[in-house]
Design a protein around this motif. Structure first.
Motif, PDB file in Angstrom:
ATOM      1  N   SER A  83      -5.027   9.220  -8.561  1.00 50.43           N
ATOM      2  CA  SER A  83      -3.936   9.983  -7.965  1.00 50.43           C
ATOM      3  C   SER A  83      -3.517  11.074  -8.949  1.00 50.43           C
ATOM      4  O   SER A  83      -3.975  11.078 -10.100  1.00 50.43           O
ATOM      5  CB  SER A  83      -2.753   9.051  -7.642  1.00 50.43           C
ATOM      6  N   LYS A 118      -7.513   3.466  -8.342  1.00 49.39           N
ATOM      7  CA  LYS A 118      -7.484   4.557  -7.367  1.00 49.39           C
ATOM      8  C   LYS A 118      -6.850   5.788  -8.023  1.00 49.39           C
ATOM      9  O   LYS A 118      -5.751   5.700  -8.552  1.00 49.39           O
ATOM     10  CB  LYS A 118      -6.688   4.149  -6.130  1.00 49.39           C
ATOM     11  N   GLY A 151       1.106   4.167  -1.699  1.00 49.86           N
ATOM     12  CA  GLY A 151       0.335   4.969  -2.641  1.00 49.86           C
ATOM     13  C   GLY A 151       1.152   5.967  -3.427  1.00 49.86           C
ATOM     14  O   GLY A 151       1.002   6.086  -4.648  1.00 49.86           O
ATOM     15  N   SER A 152       2.007   6.714  -2.758  1.00 48.59           N
ATOM     16  CA  SER A 152       2.790   7.728  -3.467  1.00 48.59           C
ATOM     17  C   SER A 152       3.731   7.088  -4.478  1.00 48.59           C
ATOM     18  O   SER A 152       3.948   7.635  -5.571  1.00 48.59           O
ATOM     19  CB  SER A 152       3.593   8.559  -2.466  1.00 48.59           C
ATOM     20  N   ASN A 173       0.822  -1.218   0.000  1.00 44.43           N
ATOM     21  CA  ASN A 173       0.000   0.000   0.000  1.00 44.43           C
ATOM     22  C   ASN A 173       0.856   1.268   0.000  1.00 44.43           C
ATOM     23  O   ASN A 173       0.638   2.189   0.780  1.00 44.43           O
ATOM     24  CB  ASN A 173      -0.945   0.003   1.212  1.00 44.43           C
ATOM     25  N   ASN A 205      -4.654  -1.770  -8.992  1.00 46.26           N
ATOM     26  CA  ASN A 205      -4.828  -0.775  -7.932  1.00 46.26           C
ATOM     27  C   ASN A 205      -6.273  -0.336  -7.791  1.00 46.26           C
ATOM     28  O   ASN A 205      -6.568   0.654  -7.112  1.00 46.26           O
ATOM     29  CB  ASN A 205      -3.937   0.439  -8.226  1.00 46.26           C
ATOM     30  N   ASP A 248       1.792   6.112  -7.491  1.00 46.53           N
ATOM     31  CA  ASP A 248       1.488   7.293  -8.294  1.00 46.53           C
ATOM     32  C   ASP A 248       2.686   7.674  -9.168  1.00 46.53           C
ATOM     33  O   ASP A 248       2.527   7.953 -10.363  1.00 46.53           O
ATOM     34  CB  ASP A 248       1.116   8.447  -7.362  1.00 46.53           C
TER      35      ASP A 248
END
Length: 1519
Positions: free
Chosen positions: A963, A961, A877-878, A875, A958, A881
């Protein structure tokens, strides 16, 4: 050597004498009798010696010899006064040579022997050993003796059965190591020495070696090692010695696992700096003498024990006689212990001295390489056993590791570097947990020597910062990297283990992260400019292995990491990270740093001076020593400095020793006042420590005093030195100055000891310091400078200081090996991967961009995909992205990425310079495709296609999601859309539900309608394409362009973009909102380049935004989309689509925005009304085709959940729009559904305020059925039945509207309608449809009108007179109009008749309800309309007769009723005469048929009378 399975059982027991002369052969290794064998060997040696000139004899003497070697007959000759030792001429005969005689006597002993094992083994071998050791023998005889000894050992004639075995083995080894013979040619001599080497090797490798003591084994080692390292020896001989040493090393260190670990052995040597090899004097005497004439750099004191043991054999050469007695057999108690850790320790020490950099000029490079290889062999064999033996581990951890680091960081010799790297790798693998600090320092220095720039801004411990290691040559760098690669190649968890051991250790550097960053930098192609071309692939492989390992571990994980507790080591890592940040801030801004320490919990209170001082004392390793010194020396920090210095214990130390310890923690500032302040406090603390030490000494027990006195007696008597504060102050200053004077290169004339003593006269408590005290200080400072490590980076001083600190720290800690579960390993993986992911991705992307080989490209993309999997699992996330952004650029479909055309190879010259967007149909595939520059170049770019597939695979994994990097995803989607590669109707359900027309694809620049065969290649095809370039026809795509486009189409299909939008639609509202915002930011701009796709793309974008905004239900988002809903350059039909979007969004806003006069922003309701009114400006044809999409959005504005319901439900403009839409036949059913819903579900919504609007809407829809008259008239003309769905639908809609109109009766009857003038509107509405041109419609309307007017209850507002006045009479008037009747000439007669019939029925029903003259008015009105219809309507239809007949009957009935009611009587002359007068125009005979006879006479008389009166009046007028 024979196999061990057949060897006798080890032991020292004697073999019993056998009864017979022959031995049991089953106990021997070979079939031959051992005694016979030995006799034969004696004969061979004696025969060879006889043939030699030195021992040449003949006759009996040559066979029998001079006597027994044990001297049994010699006493007899002496007693007789005879001498057998000297001949007549005084010369001793050669037959008396003890060496030769020894073989003869041994043969005699063997001849009489029964069991060879009853004979002392040393006796058996003594002649052979003498032959080997004697320098007077030839090489040939020595060789024969060596053969014999080898045979005896192999055949187990010398075995555990033998008497005095250990002594024999010792003598064998000693003879071999002291082998001498007369030199001959070099080849022959080397052959003998080869046998010596081989025999020594066999002895060590055999089980018998377990009996050899330490000294003997050491001598064997030194002999072989000296031989191997002597460059004057033959190459073959040296190589043989090296091979023998490898085998011996293997055997010796293999035994380590059988040696009991020592608890403590003070006798073991630890310092081998001065250890040297003995001289290589083995072999031919002349050669040995030549060697002795040359200086040998390695001279090692040979152990005396082995020499003493060989004295017995040496007497042959020294005295010329053999021993006279049989050696005494040692008892078991006299047996020496076999070799053990002492020998191994000494062996390792010799090798250490050989590899030491301080001895590099005493040894050849090959010698050092050989020593490194031997140490490597030792570690490989016994690495796991070494930690059990502290003495060996200390040698490995300090001198060996230190020398390896020095060699690795300083040498560029390939052989030496390779050997040291191999040894380092072996140590790291085998003893990594015990050599953590050594490995850390080595890896750090290696990385800095390869990439010096990596040392900048590193966050490492102070001792490892900015080590100025000289850069290496490219070949050396390659060797360094290649050797280190073994570490991570063999262990999938290498980097994770490194992270656990170092990065999670508070006192160590982030080694795993730094190493991975280092490898990432070297993986880039530009690193080959400072290394070699092989380095980037090696480093890249390490990165890929790390990624693969992490990915494999998460695949095998069965538990959710979020449910597991965080390991303490990870907590330590987080705390370490926070501390490093605080330390960096402290180094930059001390006050801010101290605040950060408090906020992060490293200190509880920044005002707590003792705590702060303790922090500086314990954590100074990570602080900048200069900054710390300046901070502590400030006047404001005096108390902190005092507390800081009080933490030191200077007991039993000289002043220089104490000062050295103090200055390791911080650097003295430059100002004299600050230095003075520090030295004063130091002097104070030093004196305190000495006083405390003296006080403790007084408290010693008697036993401790005795021990101290005893040790004092042994040591030289020195008076204790206890200076006071002033003395320490001055002495400290002098030490600082002395340190500078002795070690500053700018000082030309250094201070001497006498000068130093002279400067300190009278300082020691008013006296002079003891000379020995100052001498020791002076010598210590001279030998070892007091240094600050950061001031000597890269120098020997820096390295020695760093290494000493490393060893001292390591001595205080013991390695703790902890097993981690797979789940815990994955937890560490997560933290490590999160720390390094950015540079990992950046590196992979950079290498991917430059890669050209498909296999490498695929593997790199596979690793990128694995990174994505890891990020998803953990997880991150950044990181996801950023990875999405990188991959998007790799697709070449974004503005920031390199286009496929720009990245294409120069060989791609078979395409046109400009490829227009062209649509063409393929014949074989039955498929229409659109070629473009993008589709062609993308189809040729394997990397771009691979990137697209992995990118969309990632975003699907993913769960889409959203971003910030999705702006590039949107850009890709639009790029595909602009090139006709994406289906625009992604929301078909949305479009169907609202009846929104499908979006069309982007219009191509050219369209070729004819089909093109696929793969029509060849010369003619190429020539044809060439010629078409000069024609006016659209340029036809080439076969290569079509193939590339097809490849692009397949790739786009595989990523399934519609599924992306579907997944987004199921996402959380926040994701939907962010996605819509990113879409709006990507709004296209109209220009010459974009005009081809601008309108379609704008609608495509807005439809996506509207759909997702509706799903997100975010008021702010609605308004953002609305702000973009008025784009320029949009066609009228698509403006209707935009209007639909706007209405949907306005309906969903939570509350209408009121007007803002300051910003001139209109209110939402006024905006909606304005949008609705604008509908009237659209062409009716466009509304007919595109208006269906507006119905639901408009109707939704007045559902009960709409915020604008109350403001629009009664709005006239709103209902006008509904009427406008209702007038369109295809839209009418939906509007009828709406009205029907109002009537059934919410009739209260229909109020007097909007009743007429509803009625008008229904009337408009009902009127649309007028078109049906055309079908009816055509049917009449053709005399066929109407069979047209359109007509049927038309009629059904109109009838349904009329039914709903009739149903409004219930609404009108409500009380709230009584006070309004709406009573007759419903009748009027139905009456309006009764003259509809369509027969079906007006007939149905007339039926409903009849039901209404005949069933309605009259009231004060709804009167019978009003029914006629406002309903029936206007209807009859319309039915009498020529223009109305002409719309259906044949059908209106029936309508007229039915209408009159209805009129008659209504009149008759309400005849008694009329008030006053109302009935007369209605009756006469009816007659007037009948006459009108008779005059006009019947004539139009040419059915006058039929009309009169039907009408006459109606009139007759009404007259009869009026007559019966007394309304129509002759007495009422006015209405009576008017009635008949009007009836006469329709049916003159009707009156006569209805009146009785007498009534008729009266009527005639009255008429006649009337006529007479009229005549009279006329005459009077004339008169």
């Amino acid at each position: 050597m024979a196999p061990s399975s057949k060897s006798p059982t080890p032991g020292f027991s004697h073999v019993k004498v056998r009864a017979n002369h022959h031995q049991d052969q089953t106990t021997n290794m070979v079939g031959i009798d051992p005694i016979t064998l030995m006799i034969n060997e004696c004969m061979i040696l004696s025969s060879a010696m006889r043939k030699s000139t030195r021992w040449s004899q003949s006759g009996v003497a040559a066979i029998l010899g001079a006597g027994d070697i044990f001297g049994e007959d010699e006493s007899l000759t002496h007693s007789l006064g005879l001498s057998s030792s000297v001949s007549n001429n005084g010369v001793r005969p050669t037959s008396d040579n003890p060496l030769f005689s020894s073989f003869l006597q041994l043969r005699a002993i063997l001849t009489d022997a029964v069991d060879i094992y009853q004979i002392d083994s040393l006796t058996l071998l003594q002649p052979f050993l003498l032959a080997v050791k004697s320098s007077s023998t030839s090489g040939h005889i020595t060789s024969l003796a060596l053969n014999s000894i080898s045979k005896f050992l192999k055949y187990e004639i010398i075995s555990y059965k033998s008497e005095n075995l250990q002594s024999t083995l010792v003598q064998i080894s000693s003879s071999l190591t002291h082998c001498r013979f007369e030199a001959a040619d070099q080849n022959s001599d080397d052959a003998v020495l080869l046998k010596v080497l081989r025999l020594l090797e066999e002895i060590i490798e055999s089980p018998l070696s377990n009996l050899l003591p330490n000294e003997v084994v050491s001598e064997i080692i030194q002999t072989c090692l000296s031989l191997a390292c002597n460059k004057k020896r033959n190459e073959v001989l040296r190589r043989a010695a090296e091979m023998a040493m490898i085998s011996i090393t293997f055997r010796i260190f293999t035994k380590l696992k059988h040696i009991k670990p020592e608890s403590k052995n003070d006798d073991l040597q630890t310092n081998f700096n001065d250890t040297q090899l003995p001289e290589d004097i083995i072999g031919g005497t002349e050669y040995a003498q030549s060697l002795m004439g040359t200086p040998v750099p390695e001279i090692h004191p040979v152990q005396e024990d082995s020499e003493n043991r060989s004295e017995e054999l040496d007497t042959t050469d020294k005295q010329g006689t053999a021993p006279a007695s049989k050696p005494k057999e040692p008892s078991k108690s006299e047996l020496e212990e076999p070799y053990d850790i002492i020998c191994i320790n000494e062996f390792l020490g010799i090798l250490i001295s050989m590899i030491s950099p301080t001895n590099q000029y005493q040894h050849m490079e090959s010698t050092r390489v050989f020593a490194l290889n031997l140490i490597n062999t030792a570690i490989e064999v016994s690495g796991i056993e070494i930690p059990k033996h502290p003495s060996l581990l200390s040698l490995v951890s300090d001198p060996i590791s230190k020398h390896i680091v020095q060699i690795i960081t300083t040498t560029d010799s390939p052989a030496l570097l390779q050997a040291s790297l191999q040894l380092f790798s072996t140590l790291a693998i085998m003893l990594g947990t015990h050599l953590k600090s050594q490995i850390e320092l080595t890896l750090t220095l290696i990385s800095q020597s390869i990439l010096p720039s990596t040392s900048k801004n590193t966050k490492q411990t102070d001792n490892l910062k900015n080590a100025n290691v000289s850069s290496r040559n490219p070949i050396s760098k390659e060797m360094l990297i290649e050797s280190l690669s073994l570490l991570w190649t063999r262990s999938p968890t290498f980097f994770t283990n490194l992270f656990i051991d170092y990065d999670c250790d508070f006192d160590k550097s982030d080694l795993a992260v730094k190493l991975l960053e280092f490898l990432c930098k070297l993986s880039l192609s530009e690193s080959s400019t400072i290394t070699t071309e092989n380095v980037p692939p090696i480093c890249l492989e390490s990165i890929l292995l790390f990624i693969s390992g992490v990915n494999d571990r998460i695949k095998g994980l069965n538990k959710d990491l979020s449910d597991l507790p965080i390991p303490q080591l990870i907590e330590n890592k987080n705390q370490k990270t926070s501390f490093i940040k605080c330390a960096d801030l402290l180094n930059d801004k001390p006050k801010e740093g101290i605040k950060a320490l408090e906020s992060n919990g490293f200190i509880s209170d920044q005002k707590n001076i003792p705590e702060l001082a303790n922090f500086f004392f314990t954590k100074s390793g990570r602080l900048n020593k200069k900054v710390l010194g300046e901070f502590l020396a400030k006047p404001s920090s005096i108390e902190i400095l005092r507390s800081f210095i009080k933490l030191f214990d200077f007991a039993e130390m000289r002043v220089d020793e104490a000062l050295r310890i103090l200055l390791k923690t911080f650097r003295l500032p430059g100002e004299s006042q600050q230095i003075e302040r520090i030295v004063e406090l130091f002097a104070e603390r030093y004196v305190e420590c000495q006083a405390e030490s003296d006080a403790n000494a007084v408290k010693l027990s008697e036993e401790e005093k005795d021990e101290k006195n005893e040790s004092a007696q042994k040591a030289p008597i020195q008076e204790p030195v206890r200076p006071d504060r002033d003395s320490v102050f001055i002495l400290s200053y002098s030490i600082i100055l002395l340190n500078t004077d002795l070690h500053n290169p700018q000082v030309k004339k250094q201070m001497m000891l006498d000068d130093y003593k002279r400067n300190l006269r009278g300082v020691y408590n008013g006296k002079d310091f003891p000379e020995w005290y100052l001498a020791k200080i002076y010598q210590t400072i001279k030998d070892k400078e007091i240094i600050m490590p950061e001031e000597h980076h890269g120098t020997d001083k820096w390295f020695d200081d760093t290494w000493n600190n490393l060893i001292s720290i390591q001595a205080l800690s013991s390695p703790i090996e902890t097993e981690h579960s797979s789940e815990e390993v994955c937890q560490f993986d997560k933290v490590l991967f999160e720390s390094i992911i950015e540079i990992l991705i950046s590196t992979l992307i950079s290498v991917f961009k430059e890669a050209s080989d498909d296999h490498i490209i695929t593997r790199l993309m596979s690793s990128i995909d694995k990174c994505a999997n890891i990020c998803l699992y953990y997880n991150l996330g950044s990181s996801i992205d950023k990875l999405i952004g990188f991959l998007a650029d790799l697709t070449t479909l974004t503005s920031t990425g390199v286009s496929s055309r720009a990245s294409a190879s120069p060989s791609a010259d078979d395409l046109r310079d400009e490829i227009p967007v062209t649509q063409i149909r393929l014949e074989e595939k039955q498929q229409t495709i659109t070629t473009s520059e993008m589709s062609v170049w993308f189809g040729r770019d394997f990397k771009a296609q691979l990137s697209v597939v992995v990118l969309f695979r990632l975003i699907k994994k993913n769960d889409c999601k959203i971003s910030p990097s999705w702006s590039k995803i949107i850009e890709i989607i639009f790029k595909l859309f602009e090139n006709c590669l994406l289906e625009p109707n992604l929301f078909s359900d949305f479009q169907k539900k609202l009846k929104i027309p499908s979006l069309s694809k982007v219009r191509p620049r050219f369209t070729i309608n004819k089909t093109k065969p696929v793969n029509s290649s060849g010369l003619l095809s190429t020539f044809s394409s060439f010629l078409k370039g000069y024609s006016d026809q659209p340029p036809e795509p080439t076969d290569q362009e079509i193939e590339s486009t097809l490849s692009t189409i397949d790739c786009v299909k595989s990523i399934n973009i519609p599924s992306i939008f579907e997944m987004i639609s199921r996402g959380p509202p926040g994701d939907l909102a962010l996605f819509v915002e990113l879409l709006l930011e990507s709004f296209p701009k109209y220009n010459d380049e974009s005009k081809r796709y601008y309108e379609t793309e704008t609608l495509f974008l807005l439809e996506i935004c509207v759909c997702f905004a509706l799903l997100a239900e975010d008021d702010t988002l609605f308004r953002k989309v609305l702000s973009k809903s008025d784009p320029e350059q949009i066609s009228p039909k698509n403006k209707l689509r935009l209007l639909c979007y706007k209405l949907l969004l306005f309906r969903k806003v939570t509350d209408g925005k009121i007007e803002n006069k300051e910003t001139e922003t209109p209110s939402d309701i006024s905006t909606i009304k304005s949008l609705i009114v604008d509908l009237h400006t659209f062409d009716k044809e466009i509304l007919s085709k595109q208006g269906a999409q507006l119905v639901q959005p408009i109707l939704s504005l007045i559902d009960h959940e709409s915020w604008c319901f109350s403001q629009l439900i009664n709005d006239e403009d709103y209902w006008k729009v509904l009427r406008l839409l209702g007038s369109i036949q295809i839209l009418a059913p939906e509007l009828l559904d709406f009205v029907e819903g109002l009537l059934k579900n919410s009739p209260k919504d229909i109020s007097p305020d909007n009743y007429m609007f509803v009625l008008g809407l229904l009337d408009e829809i009902s009127s649309s059925g007028a078109i049906g008259s055309q079908f009816e008239q055509e049917s009449d003309a053709k005399q066929i039945k109407i069979d047209d769905p359109f007509y049927e639908d038309l009629v059904v809609v109109s009838k349904r509207s009329i039914t709903l109109t009739h149903d409004l009766q219930a609404i009108v009857q409500r009380e709230d309608f009584n006070s309004n003038d709406l009573s007759f509107s419903l009748i009027q509405a139905l009456a309006h449809q009764c003259f509809n041109p369509c027969r079906e419609v007006r007939g149905f309307a007339l039926s409903n009108l009849q039901l209404l007017v005949l069933s309605v209850e009259t009231t004060d507002h709804l009167t019978p007179h009003g029914i006629f006045e406002y309903g029936l009479f206007p209807l009859l008037s319309e039915l009498s109009k020529i223009e109305v009747l002409q719309t259906d000439p044949k059908g209106f007669v029936k309508t007229q008749s039915e209408t009159l019939s209805l009129t008659s029925k209504v009149f008759l029903k309400y005849s008694n309800d009329f008030k006053g003259e109302e009935i007369n008015q209605v009756w006469l009105g009816i007659l007037d309309h009948i006459n009108t219809l008779n005059e006009k309507g019947a004539k139009v239809s040419n059915q006058e007769v039929a009309f009169k007949e039907s009408v006459s009957e109606l009139i007759k009935n009404m007259v009869l009723v009026l007559q019966s009611n007394g309304i129509l009587t002759p007495e009422k002359e006015e209405i009576w005469s008017a009635t008949w007068q009007k009836i006469e125009g329709v049916n003159p005979e009707l009156q006569a048929s209805l009146m009785p006879q007498e009534t008729k006479v009266e009527q005639v008389e009255q008429v006649e009378e009337k006529e007479q009166l009229e005549k009279q009046d006329e005459e009077k007028e004339k008169a």
